[in-house]
Design an enzyme around this catalytic site. Structure first.
Site, mmCIF file in Angstrom:
data_model
loop_
_atom_site.group_PDB
_atom_site.id
_atom_site.type_symbol
_atom_site.label_atom_id
_atom_site.label_comp_id
_atom_site.label_asym_id
_atom_site.label_seq_id
_atom_site.Cartn_x
_atom_site.Cartn_y
_atom_site.Cartn_z
ATOM 1 N N ARG A 92 0.796 -1.228 0.000
ATOM 2 C CA ARG A 92 0.000 0.000 0.000
ATOM 3 C C ARG A 92 0.832 1.283 0.000
ATOM 4 N NH1 ARG A 92 -3.640 -0.502 5.088
ATOM 5 N NH2 ARG A 92 -3.767 1.746 4.694
ATOM 6 N N LYS A 110 2.174 -2.073 4.644
ATOM 7 C CA LYS A 110 1.969 -0.626 4.623
ATOM 8 C C LYS A 110 2.910 0.030 5.617
ATOM 9 C CE LYS A 110 -0.439 2.466 7.163
ATOM 10 N NZ LYS A 110 -0.296 2.888 8.551
ATOM 11 N N HIS A 122 1.704 -15.890 3.711
ATOM 12 C CA HIS A 122 0.310 -16.330 3.594
ATOM 13 C C HIS A 122 -0.616 -15.487 4.471
ATOM 14 C CE1 HIS A 122 2.080 -20.030 1.965
ATOM 15 N NE2 HIS A 122 2.757 -20.153 3.084
ATOM 16 N N TYR A 125 -0.817 -9.439 7.666
ATOM 17 C CA TYR A 125 -0.886 -7.976 7.622
ATOM 18 C C TYR A 125 0.294 -7.426 8.404
ATOM 19 C CZ TYR A 125 -2.125 -3.147 8.349
ATOM 20 O OH TYR A 125 -2.089 -1.775 8.377
ATOM 21 N N ALA A 139 1.189 -18.499 8.615
ATOM 22 C CA ALA A 139 -0.038 -18.145 7.905
ATOM 23 C C ALA A 139 -1.037 -17.466 8.839
ATOM 24 C CB ALA A 139 -0.663 -19.400 7.300
ATOM 25 N N ASN A 145 -1.750 -2.578 14.371
ATOM 26 C CA ASN A 145 -1.026 -1.311 14.486
ATOM 27 C C ASN A 145 -1.859 -0.145 15.008
ATOM 28 O OD1 ASN A 145 -2.627 -1.153 12.168
ATOM 29 N ND2 ASN A 145 -1.181 0.145 11.082
#
Length: 222
Positions: A92, A110, A122, A125, A139, A145
């Site tokens: 991102r 990000k 897998h 985030y 995974a 965050n």
């Protein structure tokens, strides 16, 4: 708590030479996060000489990088030599991926730094985080965050540290293994070489070279 690592120099020893200016002079790792964007913009403006990067639509791409057609990459970003961006990955922006990393299926990144050889393969985030070299997320492991109340993120241990930031993910030392479907709450730090069991929910500071079986079920690695 013995063997605690919290300073930048203790958590991240193997930093690619071209990224050293981002880390230099910043005592604690959360101090790096607000500077990732500026570092990338400057790198795109001046280029990174001598490391074989080519600029493509706001992304610096190193040699032998593999990018699946279905991956989405928003700049500014850097992809290091030999890195693999697998199908449906979503970068991102404000992302630094060092050489020989794997960013896998449906993983989202990000404002973060992945140092050399990191695997997030897998359904992961990783936001507002720094992952040390050769660390690995199983995974479904998530680097959360943002607090539910939107407040400032604190780093909580034997003493607490104010970050001054409302978005801080996690900081993993080198060679850390995070088990499948674990959640690392905002401001989590895990020291070098530690291993975290699947389905763990972590918060605060964890030492190096330990096995974490739950929030505070910790044993030394033999």
């Amino acid at each position: 708590m013995k063997n605690v690592q919290i300073k930048t120099k203790d958590l991240f020893k193997a930093i690619p030479e071209e990224f050293l200016p981002l880390f230099e002079g910043r005592e604690y790792p959360w101090e790096i996060l607000p500077h990732i964007h500026g570092f990338l913009v400057l790198a795109l403006h001046r280029g990174i000489q001598g490391y074989g990067y080519d600029e493509e639509r706001g992304i610096l791409v190193g040699p032998n990088v593999k990018i699946a057609p279905s991956a989405v990459i928003e700049g500014p970003a850097i992809l290091g030599e030999g890195t693999e961006i697998r199908p449906f990955a979503y970068l991102r922006g404000d992302v630094i991926v060092s050489p020989r990393c794997v960013v896998g299926n449906s993983t989202e990144l990000k404002n973060c730094v992945l140092l050399e050889g990191v695997h997030v393969p897998h359904f992961n985030y990783v936001g507002d985080s720094i992952l040390g070299s050769h660390s690995h997320l199983g995974a479904g492991a998530i680097c959360s965050n943002f607090r539910q109340d939107g407040g400032e993120i604190m780093i909580r241990g034997s003493m607490n540290f104010r970050t001054g930031l409302k978005k801080v993910g996690c900081f993993l030392g080198e060679g850390v293994e995070i088990g499948c479907n674990s959640v690392l709450n905002p401001g989590t730090i895990v020291g070098e070489g530690s291993r975290v069991y699947p389905l763990s929910c972590l918060r605060g500071i964890y030492p190096k070279k330990v096995i974490v079986k739950g929030d505070r079920d910790i044993t030394d690695i033999e």
